[in-house]
Write a protein that holds these residues in place. Structure first.
Motif, PDB file in Angstrom:
ATOM      1  N   VAL A  70       0.817  -1.236   0.029  1.00 39.77           N
ATOM      2  CA  VAL A  70      -0.206  -0.047  -0.077  1.00 39.77           C
ATOM      3  C   VAL A  70       0.941   1.247   0.002  1.00 39.77           C
ATOM      4  CG1 VAL A  70      -1.795   1.095   1.236  1.00 39.77           C
ATOM      5  CG2 VAL A  70      -1.703  -1.460   1.469  1.00 39.77           C
ATOM      6  N   ASN A  71       0.910   2.022  -1.025  1.00 36.57           N
ATOM      7  CA  ASN A  71       1.586   3.330  -0.869  1.00 36.57           C
ATOM      8  C   ASN A  71       0.873   4.471  -1.742  1.00 36.57           C
ATOM      9  OD1 ASN A  71       1.966   2.837  -3.824  1.00 36.57           O
ATOM     10  ND2 ASN A  71       3.949   1.723  -3.596  1.00 36.57           N
ATOM     11  N   THR A  72       1.639   5.561  -1.935  1.00 39.64           N
ATOM     12  CA  THR A  72       1.190   6.645  -2.467  1.00 39.64           C
ATOM     13  C   THR A  72       2.101   7.177  -3.467  1.00 39.64           C
ATOM     14  OG1 THR A  72       2.211   7.906  -0.676  1.00 39.64           O
ATOM     15  CG2 THR A  72      -0.232   7.461  -0.444  1.00 39.64           C
ATOM     16  N   GLY A  73       1.651   8.161  -4.148  1.00 39.11           N
ATOM     17  CA  GLY A  73       2.638   8.795  -5.180  1.00 39.11           C
ATOM     18  C   GLY A  73       3.297  10.164  -4.617  1.00 39.11           C
ATOM     19  N   LEU A  74       4.399  10.787  -5.254  1.00 41.08           N
ATOM     20  CA  LEU A  74       4.960  11.680  -4.994  1.00 41.08           C
ATOM     21  C   LEU A  74       4.005  13.032  -4.564  1.00 41.08           C
ATOM     22  CD1 LEU A  74       7.595  13.125  -4.317  1.00 41.08           C
ATOM     23  CD2 LEU A  74       7.958  13.431  -6.665  1.00 41.08           C
ATOM     24  N   LEU A 117      -3.022   9.134   4.846  1.00 36.20           N
ATOM     25  CA  LEU A 117      -1.885   8.276   4.986  1.00 36.20           C
ATOM     26  C   LEU A 117      -0.575   8.955   4.814  1.00 36.20           C
ATOM     27  CD1 LEU A 117      -0.662   5.489   5.187  1.00 36.20           C
ATOM     28  CD2 LEU A 117      -1.172   5.119   2.780  1.00 36.20           C
ATOM     29  N   LYS A 118      -0.479  10.039   3.812  1.00 38.36           N
ATOM     30  CA  LYS A 118       0.902  10.707   3.469  1.00 38.36           C
ATOM     31  C   LYS A 118       0.985  11.450   4.856  1.00 38.36           C
ATOM     32  CE  LYS A 118       3.148  10.720   0.086  1.00 38.36           C
ATOM     33  NZ  LYS A 118       3.208  11.596  -0.962  1.00 38.36           N
ATOM     34  N   TRP A 119       0.104  12.137   5.107  1.00 41.27           N
ATOM     35  CA  TRP A 119       0.252  13.181   6.114  1.00 41.27           C
ATOM     36  C   TRP A 119       0.601  12.560   7.669  1.00 41.27           C
ATOM     37  CZ3 TRP A 119      -4.927  15.755   4.438  1.00 41.27           C
ATOM     38  CH2 TRP A 119      -4.744  16.626   3.376  1.00 41.27           C
ATOM     39  N   THR A 120       0.292  11.208   7.796  1.00 41.73           N
ATOM     40  CA  THR A 120       0.940  10.521   8.913  1.00 41.73           C
ATOM     41  C   THR A 120       2.392  10.625   8.707  1.00 41.73           C
ATOM     42  OG1 THR A 120       0.875   8.181   7.950  1.00 41.73           O
ATOM     43  CG2 THR A 120      -1.115   8.895   9.114  1.00 41.73           C
ATOM     44  N   GLY A 121       3.081  10.672   7.691  1.00 40.85           N
ATOM     45  CA  GLY A 121       4.785  10.554   7.429  1.00 40.85           C
ATOM     46  C   GLY A 121       4.985   9.184   7.012  1.00 40.85           C
ATOM     47  N   LYS A 140      -1.109   6.165  12.680  1.00 39.45           N
ATOM     48  CA  LYS A 140      -1.402   7.436  13.110  1.00 39.45           C
ATOM     49  C   LYS A 140      -0.182   8.268  13.385  1.00 39.45           C
ATOM     50  CE  LYS A 140      -1.414   5.773  17.821  1.00 39.45           C
ATOM     51  NZ  LYS A 140      -2.267   5.862  19.191  1.00 39.45           N
ATOM     52  N   GLU A 141      -0.341   9.567  13.028  1.00 42.71           N
ATOM     53  CA  GLU A 141       0.772  10.484  13.349  1.00 42.71           C
ATOM     54  C   GLU A 141       0.992  10.670  14.690  1.00 42.71           C
ATOM     55  OE1 GLU A 141       1.289  15.414  12.056  1.00 42.71           O
ATOM     56  OE2 GLU A 141      -0.532  14.438  12.181  1.00 42.71           O
ATOM     57  N   THR A 142       2.215  10.822  15.086  1.00 44.95           N
ATOM     58  CA  THR A 142       2.527  11.161  16.638  1.00 44.95           C
ATOM     59  C   THR A 142       3.961  12.094  16.388  1.00 44.95           C
ATOM     60  OG1 THR A 142       4.357   9.350  16.912  1.00 44.95           O
ATOM     61  CG2 THR A 142       2.086   8.946  17.069  1.00 44.95           C
ATOM     62  N   THR A 143       4.265  12.645  17.294  1.00 46.76           N
ATOM     63  CA  THR A 143       5.466  13.526  17.656  1.00 46.76           C
ATOM     64  C   THR A 143       6.610  12.848  17.287  1.00 46.76           C
ATOM     65  OG1 THR A 143       5.440  13.011  20.068  1.00 46.76           O
ATOM     66  CG2 THR A 143       4.268  15.101  19.162  1.00 46.76           C
ATOM     67  N   HIS A 144       6.813  11.697  17.435  1.00 52.13           N
ATOM     68  CA  HIS A 144       7.861  10.530  17.131  1.00 52.13           C
ATOM     69  C   HIS A 144       7.939  10.103  15.548  1.00 52.13           C
ATOM     70  CE1 HIS A 144       8.893  11.108  21.381  1.00 52.13           C
ATOM     71  NE2 HIS A 144       7.675  10.618  21.570  1.00 52.13           N
ATOM     72  N   GLY A 145       6.896  10.477  14.757  1.00 51.42           N
ATOM     73  CA  GLY A 145       6.702   9.965  13.664  1.00 51.42           C
ATOM     74  C   GLY A 145       5.529   8.926  13.446  1.00 51.42           C
ATOM     75  N   ALA A 175      -9.337  11.163  10.684  1.00 49.46           N
ATOM     76  CA  ALA A 175      -9.132   9.975   9.923  1.00 49.46           C
ATOM     77  C   ALA A 175      -9.646   9.723   8.753  1.00 49.46           C
ATOM     78  CB  ALA A 175      -9.024   8.934  11.149  1.00 49.46           C
ATOM     79  N   HIS A 176      -9.101   8.958   7.919  1.00 43.23           N
ATOM     80  CA  HIS A 176     -10.172   8.485   6.648  1.00 43.23           C
ATOM     81  C   HIS A 176      -9.486   7.078   6.549  1.00 43.23           C
ATOM     82  CE1 HIS A 176     -12.251  11.446   4.406  1.00 43.23           C
ATOM     83  NE2 HIS A 176     -11.676  12.230   5.553  1.00 43.23           N
TER      84      HIS A 176
END
Length: 612
Positions: A70-74, A117-121, A140-145, A175-176
């Motif tokens: 599962v991935n995204t594009g640039l 998904l991309k915005w989670t890092g 999920k996004e956290t302060t540690h990535g 979330a989505h």
């Protein structure tokens, strides 16, 4: 992504994407920043995942060694319009060679899940092995990535795609979601399972206005691995739109190939639905299993006729100015909008209506609604049903299944329900396998095991060389009707140069409607990459990466046992030419033999060394 260069062609290793590899059997996870090997890795999507799949020798799709990527594009999650795409890649349970080996495949979908998904890092997830129990995956996004958790999903079992998403929506703010339906859960008997992706419209309205990664059975791969859903939770990270990107957006909406998809009131054709109006004058709208009858029946599904009885609302995806799809709802007695029925895109609309003998928009919408909620690819489902109906028309004395015939709404509805629940593998496993069981393969409208889109094969020889479905990986479906090209040499150029570049959109994170006529190797895309990432790439360098990726897909097909004889149109096209089609006959054996010889003459020279 971590970008440490302005020149990704010369120094791809200075661009890193963040990947998490999850072993579903043990629950262990490996998070790493991976340096890119080439421009394909940088752009992402299937351009990256096909290189990973090429490292695996897979003999059956449903095996622990077959990964789900599962991935995204640039440009997913960027400021660029249509940058919403998520990609699901694996060896496909439905697309495969006659040798019995599965083909590498990807499926793409919009909605807002990809951006989240991309915005989670995180740029990429690889799922290895299978979970022993049903789970959903929280990213999920956290302060540690980015952080990944595997959560019990027993409460989601048996729910539809929409129900799964709305259940999780109550549990997770900001979330989505990506989810499978009952078809994906019943992967043993359904190879055409899709992945539903949540949309802003869906979560706000509560209506099942989903988007789908439909092709190739990636929902079944999720089900096999016991993943019922994915949750991407992060704050929105919408970046300001620069003047350069604003200018690109204006070109896309007003000047590009997407202009014809705009609503009628903006001078467009009213979305993808307008394909009916374009093809009907040539009697090229698929009817009754791709056999137009030379009559005006398809006109019953023209928008102008449907809106007499139903409410139609033009719609666009999140932050997109291309209003390409339509929502159809009941119309109340006072003319106001009633209950939502379904989302109309051309492919599901045709293949679950006109091509199965249904000419009522409400009935078509309810069949699409069923298909979407069970989580099946509307193309594969519709074409497999149309094959069964065609068989029954030929064999009334001993029909398949419940004896459904063209236009029999209630019996067709029953077939969809049974298939979605895993109770009718004859439908759920696709038209290639069904036709092999009946022994009548000529009128099964698949190519290389994957059902074709809602464009007659008589009008599109390019289908044969598409690597992931005719309309999403070979943009030649309008070449005869829209462009009037009917000579062999023009079609060789179309297939080997001009129209294969449409696959590039499934690398970079953009929808194909961004520039459906040219692909991503354009100055518009170059301007966006420079504006958002300060990357200096030339259009010809992008085109070269797209071509390598396409050819890599072709090389993978050949490695998985396809013979060149399998790169062909359904046999009925040549054996029983349809005299109703008002177009030059470019699917006759002489044309196709000369075309194949010349196309392979181009491609064969470039295939060596693309895969291990």
């Amino acid at each position: 992504m971590n970008i440490q260069t302005t020149d990704p062609v010369a120094h791809p290793e200075l661009i890193f994407y963040r990947r998490c590899t999850v072993d579903l059997k043990t629950g262990s996870m490996t998070m790493e920043d991976v340096p890119c090997n080439n421009l394909e890795d940088v752009l992402g999507g299937f351009g990256r995942s096909f290189q990973l799949l090429a490292e695996r020798k897979i003999e059956t799709a449903y095996c622990a060694e077959n990964p789900l990527i599962v991935n995204t594009g640039l440009l997913t999650g960027s400021s660029v319009m249509t940058g919403l795409r998520t990609y699901f890649s694996s060896y496909s349970p439905i697309k495969g060679s006659k040798k019995g080996l599965p083909a590498a495949m990807w499926s793409a979908g919009s909605g807002k899940f990809g951006a989240k998904l991309k915005w989670t890092g995180l740029d990429e997830l690889i799922f290895e092995n299978c979970s022993a129990t049903p789970i959903y995956v929280l990213i999920k996004e956290t302060t540690h990535g980015p952080q990944i958790e595997l959560k019990p999903a027993d409460h989601l079992l048996g729910l539809s795609t929409h129900e799964k998403i709305m259940t999780l929506h109550k549990e997770y703010d900001d979330a989505h979601f990506a989810a499978i339906g009952q078809a994906g859960e019943n992967w043993q008997h359904v190879t055409m399972g899709s992945v539903a992706l949540s949309t802003v419209n869906q979560l706000k309205s509560g209506d099942d206005k989903l988007r789908f990664a439909g092709r190739g059975g990636m929902g079944g791969m999720m089900g096999y691995k016991n993943i019922l859903a994915l949750v991407a939770q992060s704050e929105d990270k919408n970046t300001p739109i620069t003047d350069a990107v604003k200018q690109v957006h204006t070109k896309v909406i007003k000047d590009g190939g997407s202009a014809r998809l705009q609503p009628i009131k903006r001078g467009g054709g009213g979305g993808t639905w307008a394909a009916y109006d374009v093809m009907q004058p040539f009697h090229a709208v698929p009817v009754n299993n791709y056999r137009p009858q030379g009559n005006d029946l398809p006109e019953k599904l023209f928008r102008e006729n449907v809106e007499k009885d139903y409410d139609i609302q033009s719609a666009a995806c999140y932050r997109c100015g291309i209003t390409c799809h339509n929502y159809i709802s009941e119309k109340n007695h006072d003319g106001s909008r009633g209950d939502f029925i379904a989302k109309f895109d051309y492919e599901p609309l045709n293949l679950l209506s006109t091509n199965i003998g249904i000419h009522d928009a409400g009935q078509a919408g309810r069949l699409i609604h069923l298909c979407d909620n069970y989580g099946m690819d509307a193309i594969s489902l519709g074409v497999t049903i149309s094959y069964a109906l065609s068989y029954n028309e030929r064999h009334p004395e001993k029909p398949l299944f419940n004896g459904a015939t063209f236009g029999d709404y209630e019996k067709i509805r029953a077939l969809i329900i049974q298939a979605g629940e895993g109770k009718l593998p004859g439908i759920g496993q696709g038209s290639m396998r069904l036709s092999e069981q009946t022994g009548e393969t000529d009128y099964a409208y698949h190519i290389k095991g994957l059902e074709i889109a809602a464009y007659l094969p008589e009008t599109n020889p390019g289908y044969c060389w598409a690597i992931a479905g005719g309309h999403m990986s070979m943009g030649s479906y309008g070449t005869l009707i829209r462009e009037g090209k009917s000579d062999v040499d023009s079609w060789v150029k179309v297939i080997t140069e001009d129209k294969l570049h449409i696959v590039g959109f499934d690398m970079i994170g953009l929808c194909k409607f961004f520039d459906i006529t040219q692909g991503i190797g354009t100055q518009m895309v170059v301007d966006c990459l420079q504006s958002d990432f300060n990357l200096e790439i030339k259009p010809e360098e992008i085109k070269a990466a797209v071509r390598r990726s396409f050819l890599r897909g072709l090389a993978l097909e050949l490695r998985q046992g396809y013979t060149k004889a399998e790169f062909c149109l359904p046999a009925e096209v040549a054996k029983n030419p349809n005299q109703h089609i008002k177009l030059p006959n470019i699917s006759n054996p002489e044309f196709m033999n000369e075309l194949a010889e010349k196309v392979w003459g181009v491609f064969d020279k470039e295939l060596d060394g693309l895969i291990p």
